[in-house]
Scaffold this active site. Structure first.
Site, PDB file in Angstrom:
ATOM      1  N   ARG A   8      42.077  49.984  48.525  1.00 34.76           N
ATOM      2  CA  ARG A   8      40.665  50.285  48.237  1.00 34.76           C
ATOM      3  C   ARG A   8      39.810  50.414  49.507  1.00 34.76           C
ATOM      4  O   ARG A   8      38.642  50.031  49.536  1.00 34.76           O
ATOM      5  CB  ARG A   8      40.047  49.249  47.289  1.00 34.76           C
ATOM      6  CG  ARG A   8      40.786  49.091  45.988  1.00 34.76           C
ATOM      7  CD  ARG A   8      40.724  50.344  45.132  1.00 34.76           C
ATOM      8  NE  ARG A   8      41.554  50.187  43.953  1.00 34.76           N
ATOM      9  CZ  ARG A   8      42.777  50.738  43.810  1.00 34.76           C
ATOM     10  NH1 ARG A   8      43.298  51.497  44.758  1.00 34.76           N
ATOM     11  NH2 ARG A   8      43.471  50.568  42.715  1.00 34.76           N
ATOM     12  N   SER A  12      37.778  48.653  36.844  1.00 33.63           N
ATOM     13  CA  SER A  12      38.063  47.280  37.281  1.00 33.63           C
ATOM     14  C   SER A  12      36.869  46.771  38.079  1.00 33.63           C
ATOM     15  O   SER A  12      36.489  47.378  39.072  1.00 33.63           O
ATOM     16  CB  SER A  12      39.306  47.239  38.160  1.00 33.63           C
ATOM     17  OG  SER A  12      40.414  47.644  37.414  1.00 33.63           O
ATOM     18  N   GLU A  44      34.905  45.037  43.182  1.00 31.57           N
ATOM     19  CA  GLU A  44      35.413  46.366  43.556  1.00 31.57           C
ATOM     20  C   GLU A  44      34.269  47.376  43.387  1.00 31.57           C
ATOM     21  O   GLU A  44      34.145  48.336  44.128  1.00 31.57           O
ATOM     22  CB  GLU A  44      36.590  46.750  42.640  1.00 31.57           C
ATOM     23  CG  GLU A  44      37.085  48.153  42.923  1.00 31.57           C
ATOM     24  CD  GLU A  44      38.452  48.455  42.345  1.00 31.57           C
ATOM     25  OE1 GLU A  44      39.328  47.575  42.380  1.00 31.57           O
ATOM     26  OE2 GLU A  44      38.635  49.582  41.871  1.00 31.57           O
TER      27      GLU A  44
END
Ligand SMILES: Cc1cc2nc3c(=O)[nH]c(=O)nc-3n(C[C@H](O)[C@H](O)[C@H](O)COP(=O)(O)OP(=O)(O)OC[C@H]3O[C@@H](n4cnc5c(N)ncnc54)[C@H](O)[C@@H]3O)c2cc1C
Length: 303
Positions: free
Chosen positions: A176, A226, A296
């Site tokens: 990420r 998420s 996230e």
């Protein structure tokens, strides 16, 4: 909103590509977010650079938006210019095994182009509801695949407006993250290399992944996917579920009962509801397991 600045944006982009006091709830998959002072929709890289030049001259903050599928915008909105790189910059071309996509192209459109050209390797991304730009920045991934596996080069713009191309090796793609995120570059275009595949197998794989998403994820509710990153050695969703938080609610925000890794907008949730719920979930999980969950989802604006 300042009418002189609005006029500068209109002179550059045209009236139909400049909005003011634009509700960000219309541009995020969470369906949450107050107004952005300016909402701009350039259709070429050079104009993105010119918009940024105006923002700098006038000392207004700016933010690059894709499809808003990894984003929580505060209820107070954003005091600055949101520059959307989406439908106006979304061409996808296939040449041999290589696909060139402008940053605003949806991953689903790129996956469809790959499927139509019998190219395999991009099936993992077909169900991620973001743009190529947003996916490159955070090295989006799913079901064992990630952008890192398929990218060959990315054309970016830096804060000074210079446009240059970086090969994958220089993108510093990790879980990420990427150099694009850390250096604050803007993605304009990406090249992807895939392999020739069997069209029937590609179709079946995509179908299978769609079924897995629809059965496991709360796609019937607005969300940003998420909510927390995967902590090393754990799964955020499992930690949250094992903490007894399935269905836990703050105002209209709720930990999905279908998939505890997702916070959903169960009805009229505010950004404050989501933030408070995320803070509480983080604290409860930390108390129980000593693991710190990190968001996230990106936060923007005034909460
Ligand atoms: C139902 C659902 C399922 C999801 N499943 C997955 C999944 O399986 N895997 C996964 O990785 N993610 C998943 N996501 C999260 C999200 O779709 C991805 O992170 C996606 O890559 C974000 O793209 P976006 O265009 O929506 O970015 P946005 O949300 O618009 O922006 C996210 C960040 O990227 C930056 N950005 C966007 N475009 C550019 C650009 N052109 N240049 C520079 N910076 C840019 C923004 O400034 C912001 O910081 C899911 C989300 C939802 C709602």
């Amino acid at each position: 909103m300042n009418s002189e600045i609005r006029k500068m944006f209109c002179d550059l982009l045209g009236e139909d590509r400049v909005f003011t006091e634009e509700a960000m709830s219309q541009h995020t998959t969470f369906k949450i977010g107050g107004p952005a002072d300016y909402f701009l929709m350039p259709d070429k890289g050079e104009d993105v650079g010119r918009v940024i030049k105006i923002c700098k001259e006038k000392e207004i903050p700016y933010f690059i938006l894709g499809n808003g599928s990894n984003l929580l915008v505060g209820d107070g909105g954003y005091r600055g210019a949101v520059i959307q790189i989406y439908r106006n910059m979304s061409s996808v071309t296939v040449e041999g095994n290589e696909i060139t996509a402008q940053a605003g192209a949806l991953l689903s459109a790129v996956a469809a182009a790959a499927k139509n050209a019998s190219l395999t390797g991009f099936e993992f991304a077909g169900g991620i509801p973001g743009t190529i730009g947003g996916a490159v920045v955070m090295n989006a991934g799913a079901y064992g695949g990630e952008m890192k596996d398929v990218l060959t080069e990315v054309t970016v713009m830096n804060a000074e407006g210079d446009i240059f191309t970086l090969p994958t090796e220089e993108l510093e793609l990790g879980y990420r993250t990427s150099i694009i995120k850390t250096a604050g570059y803007i993605v304009l275009e990406a090249k992807i290399r895939l392999k020739e595949g069997d069209p029937e197998v590609i179709r079946e794989t995509m179908k299978d992944l769609t079924i897995r998403r629809t059965t496991k994820q709360p796609l019937e509710y607005p969300s940003a996917g998420s909510t927390f990153k995967r902590p090393e050695g754990y799964f955020a969703g499992k930690l949250i579920m094992d903490s007894g938080l399935a269905g836990y609610q703050v105002g209209g925000a709720q930990v999905s009962e279908k998939h505890c890794g997702f916070v959903i907008n169960a009805g009229d949730a505010t950004a404050r509801d989501v933030r408070t719920l995320m803070d509480n979930v983080r604290d409860i999980v930390y108390k129980k397991y000593g693991v710190t969950l990190e968001p996230e989802v990106k936060f923007l604006g005034e909460f």
